[in-house]
Write a protein that holds these residues in place. Structure first.
Motif, PDB file in Angstrom:
ATOM      1  N   PRO A 168      -3.171  -4.246 -11.347  1.00  0.00           N
ATOM      2  CA  PRO A 168      -3.525  -3.935  -9.950  1.00  0.00           C
ATOM      3  C   PRO A 168      -4.210  -2.574  -9.726  1.00  0.00           C
ATOM      4  O   PRO A 168      -4.998  -2.437  -8.807  1.00  0.00           O
ATOM      5  CB  PRO A 168      -2.179  -3.971  -9.222  1.00  0.00           C
ATOM      6  N   THR A 169      -3.899  -1.572 -10.571  1.00  0.00           N
ATOM      7  CA  THR A 169      -4.656  -0.310 -10.477  1.00  0.00           C
ATOM      8  C   THR A 169      -5.527  -0.251 -11.732  1.00  0.00           C
ATOM      9  O   THR A 169      -5.159   0.366 -12.720  1.00  0.00           O
ATOM     10  CB  THR A 169      -3.726   0.921 -10.411  1.00  0.00           C
ATOM     11  N   LEU A 213      -3.839  10.173 -20.822  1.00  0.00           N
ATOM     12  CA  LEU A 213      -2.783  10.450 -19.833  1.00  0.00           C
ATOM     13  C   LEU A 213      -1.703  11.399 -20.364  1.00  0.00           C
ATOM     14  O   LEU A 213      -0.980  12.008 -19.588  1.00  0.00           O
ATOM     15  CB  LEU A 213      -2.108   9.139 -19.399  1.00  0.00           C
ATOM     16  N   THR A 249       1.376  -2.710  -3.856  1.00  0.00           N
ATOM     17  CA  THR A 249       2.132  -3.954  -3.660  1.00  0.00           C
ATOM     18  C   THR A 249       1.274  -5.005  -2.953  1.00  0.00           C
ATOM     19  O   THR A 249       1.304  -6.187  -3.311  1.00  0.00           O
ATOM     20  CB  THR A 249       3.406  -3.679  -2.836  1.00  0.00           C
ATOM     21  N   ALA A 283       1.265   6.198 -18.106  1.00  0.00           N
ATOM     22  CA  ALA A 283       2.044   6.650 -19.262  1.00  0.00           C
ATOM     23  C   ALA A 283       2.341   8.139 -19.112  1.00  0.00           C
ATOM     24  O   ALA A 283       1.614   8.860 -18.428  1.00  0.00           O
ATOM     25  CB  ALA A 283       1.247   6.421 -20.544  1.00  0.00           C
ATOM     26  N   LEU A 306      10.713  -1.401  -9.253  1.00  0.00           N
ATOM     27  CA  LEU A 306      10.681  -2.028  -7.932  1.00  0.00           C
ATOM     28  C   LEU A 306       9.558  -3.073  -7.870  1.00  0.00           C
ATOM     29  O   LEU A 306       9.754  -4.211  -7.408  1.00  0.00           O
ATOM     30  CB  LEU A 306      10.461  -0.941  -6.868  1.00  0.00           C
TER      31      LEU A 306
HETATM   32  C1  HEM Z   1       2.261  -3.278  -8.953  1.00  0.00           C
HETATM   33  C2  HEM Z   1       2.510  -2.175  -8.310  1.00  0.00           C
HETATM   34  C3  HEM Z   1       2.184  -0.804  -8.822  1.00  0.00           C
HETATM   35  C4  HEM Z   1       1.282  -0.397  -9.778  1.00  0.00           C
HETATM   36  C5  HEM Z   1       0.324  -1.244 -10.604  1.00  0.00           C
HETATM   37  C6  HEM Z   1       1.382   1.051  -9.862  1.00  0.00           C
HETATM   38  C7  HEM Z   1       0.628   1.834 -10.741  1.00  0.00           C
HETATM   39  C8  HEM Z   1       0.715   3.217 -10.827  1.00  0.00           C
HETATM   40  C9  HEM Z   1      -0.049   4.016 -11.746  1.00  0.00           C
HETATM   41  C10 HEM Z   1      -1.056   3.484 -12.767  1.00  0.00           C
HETATM   42  C11 HEM Z   1       0.275   5.310 -11.539  1.00  0.00           C
HETATM   43  C12 HEM Z   1      -0.302   6.534 -12.263  1.00  0.00           C
HETATM   44  C13 HEM Z   1       0.477   6.778 -13.513  1.00  0.00           C
HETATM   45  C14 HEM Z   1      -0.061   7.855 -14.442  1.00  0.00           C
HETATM   46  O1  HEM Z   1      -0.814   8.756 -13.987  1.00  0.00           O
HETATM   47  O2  HEM Z   1       0.278   7.818 -15.642  1.00  0.00           O
HETATM   48  C15 HEM Z   1       1.274   5.330 -10.471  1.00  0.00           C
HETATM   49  C16 HEM Z   1       1.864   6.466  -9.976  1.00  0.00           C
HETATM   50  C17 HEM Z   1       2.772   6.465  -8.928  1.00  0.00           C
HETATM   51  N1  HEM Z   1       3.317   5.357  -8.314  1.00  0.00           N
HETATM   52 FE1  HEM Z   1       2.921   3.427  -8.722  1.00  0.00          FE
HETATM   53  N2  HEM Z   1       2.316   1.489  -8.973  1.00  0.00           N
HETATM   54  C18 HEM Z   1       2.843   0.389  -8.324  1.00  0.00           C
HETATM   55  C19 HEM Z   1       3.830   0.385  -7.369  1.00  0.00           C
HETATM   56  C20 HEM Z   1       4.459   1.511  -6.880  1.00  0.00           C
HETATM   57  C21 HEM Z   1       5.539   1.493  -5.941  1.00  0.00           C
HETATM   58  C22 HEM Z   1       6.174   0.235  -5.356  1.00  0.00           C
HETATM   59  C23 HEM Z   1       5.868   2.814  -5.708  1.00  0.00           C
HETATM   60  C24 HEM Z   1       6.926   3.416  -4.814  1.00  0.00           C
HETATM   61  C25 HEM Z   1       7.905   2.772  -4.306  1.00  0.00           C
HETATM   62  C26 HEM Z   1       4.980   3.644  -6.506  1.00  0.00           C
HETATM   63  C27 HEM Z   1       4.978   5.010  -6.518  1.00  0.00           C
HETATM   64  C28 HEM Z   1       4.191   5.801  -7.348  1.00  0.00           C
HETATM   65  C29 HEM Z   1       4.218   7.264  -7.337  1.00  0.00           C
HETATM   66  C30 HEM Z   1       5.041   8.132  -6.423  1.00  0.00           C
HETATM   67  C31 HEM Z   1       3.339   7.677  -8.342  1.00  0.00           C
HETATM   68  C32 HEM Z   1       3.015   9.122  -8.734  1.00  0.00           C
HETATM   69  C33 HEM Z   1       3.932   9.565  -9.854  1.00  0.00           C
HETATM   70  C34 HEM Z   1       3.650  10.953 -10.412  1.00  0.00           C
HETATM   71  O3  HEM Z   1       2.492  11.436 -10.342  1.00  0.00           O
HETATM   72  O4  HEM Z   1       4.605  11.546 -10.930  1.00  0.00           O
HETATM   73  N3  HEM Z   1       4.152   2.825  -7.210  1.00  0.00           N
HETATM   74  N4  HEM Z   1       1.530   4.034 -10.064  1.00  0.00           N
END
Ligand code: HEM
Length: 355
Positions: A246-247, A49, A211, A304, A314
């Motif tokens: 979760p992911t 990553l 979520t 990461a 959140l």
């Molecule tokens: C348990 C809940 C959640 C998990 C397990 C999770 C997990 C992840 C993971 C693994 C990534 C990719 C990170 C990477 O490429 O290094 C990601 C990206 C992202 N998540 Fe979450 N997420 C969660 C909840 C949320 C929530 C609640 C929001 C918004 C309110 C959110 C918004 C985003 C956004 C916008 C990205 C893209 C960030 C980027 O590419 O700069 N996620 N999330």
């Protein structure tokens, strides 16, 4: 039923072949199958990553899927300065102050929706999680839309997009279904269109699908392992997020050649399946709020580097608040059904009652 056996059902019900493949290869840090690398080792996961330049728009990756879903150029598929600017805009709303401002939305909802437990009633936690996720996402993107309706549209769009980009599962018409589902979602979050419509759509999907997967899985584990005595410890939410991951799998494509720790070469164009579940040891041992995994391990469930999840704070607060709201009832699971169609391993319904 043990907490782990029940939780395993969400994988076996929705992604059985993938789960078996990941389990079969997990003893090796990295396994190459043709042009695909299965990456289980924690250091290699982080390097994948952060150190390997990624093609953020490649089909079959999270960025590629987000781009197809929304027209592109949105966080997941952005690089460099554009990415930093969009991140800044979202990180204010998702920082400590932003989360505290949003918090009454879900604490109030939890109080109301869990009330039937007090009289011996049953509550399905999946619609509760969907309402929390939808209501929060609507507030985040400033849309005057009903939370459950938004959650329903986002989950349908994510499920249709996942089916559309999974090779082998693609059937005629899946692209049309995916497009229609996304249009329905965009019409809800940005009825007037405009330049922010794509970002709002993407944020809704990223926040809601995760979520709706995470909250009920964490609650089921707490029920089955009777972890309610720890509901006031922040370590409980972190540990449950770690063991449920979760992911579980982050699909990425290398843009340039590089090397993973341990000397494994990566070629430009190689597909990397980064197994978050194994990087955080979700498959080993039990969640232990008294001796939680180090924060630097636990936080890898949120990725990461520069693209790490901006919604992590959140999500953690929502999981902790839900566990605290449930704890006085010491609930047990009375029925659980797997969601076979969702983009992430999830429950379709998870019915609990007070013990
Ligand atoms: C348990 C809940 C959640 C998990 C397990 C999770 C997990 C992840 C993971 C693994 C990534 C990719 C990170 C990477 O490429 O290094 C990601 C990206 C992202 N998540 Fe979450 N997420 C969660 C909840 C949320 C929530 C609640 C929001 C918004 C309110 C959110 C918004 C985003 C956004 C916008 C990205 C893209 C960030 C980027 O590419 O700069 N996620 N999330």
């Amino acid at each position: 039923m043990s907490a782990r056996s029940r939780d395993r059902r969400v994988y076996l019900g929705s992604h059985p072949v993938l789960f078996a493949l990941l389990a079969a290869t997990r003893r090796r840090p990295v396994t190459r199958l043709g042009r695909t690398l299965l990456i289980h080792d924690r250091e290699a996961f982080v390097a994948g990553l952060t150190r390997i330049p990624l093609d953020r728009t490649a089909p079959g990756t999270t960025g590629g899927a987000a781009g197809r879903l929304t027209g592109g150029d949105l966080l997941f598929d952005q690089q460099g300065d554009d990415h930093r600017q969009t991140r800044r805009a979202t990180s204010d709303a998702l920082g400590a102050t932003g989360v505290q401002r949003l918090r009454p939305l879900w604490t109030g909802l939890l109080d109301r929706r869990l009330e039937p437990l007090a009289d011996g009633g049953r509550v399905d936690l999946v619609p509760v999680a969907a309402e929390i996720a939808g209501t929060t996402a609507a507030a985040l993107v400033g849309a005057a839309v009903d939370g459950p309706e938004l959650a329903d549209a986002a989950r349908a769009a994510a499920a249709a997009a996942a089916r559309d980009h999974l090779p082998g599962l693609r059937r005629r018409g899946t692209a049309d279904v995916a497009r229609a589902a996304t249009e329905r979602l965009t019409a809800l979050v940005a009825p007037d269109g405009g330049s922010e419509a794509g970002l709002a759509t993407m944020l809704a999907v990223a926040a809601i699908t995760t979520t709706v997967a995470a909250l009920p899985r964490a609650a089921a584990w707490a029920c089955d392992a009777d972890l309610w005595a720890y509901a006031d410890s922040p370590a409980l939410a972190d540990e449950l997020l770690r063991v449920t991951a979760p992911t579980p799998l982050l699909p990425r494509v290398a843009a340039e050649a590089g090397e993973l720790p341990g000397g494994c070469p990566v070629r430009a164009g190689d597909r990397m399946l980064l197994v978050a579940r194994h990087a955080v040891d979700a498959h080993r041992g039990e969640p232990d709020p008294e001796r939680p995994a180090p924060a630097r391990t636990a936080q890898l469930v949120f990725g990461a580097g520069p693209h790490a999840c901006p919604g992590a704070r959140l999500a953690r607060v929502q999981v902790a608040d839900m566990l605290r709201a449930l704890a006085p009832y010491r609930p047990v699971v009375v029925r659980a059904r797997v969601d076979r169609r969702s983009a992430l391993p999830s429950w379709r319904s998870l019915v609990v009652r007070a013990s």
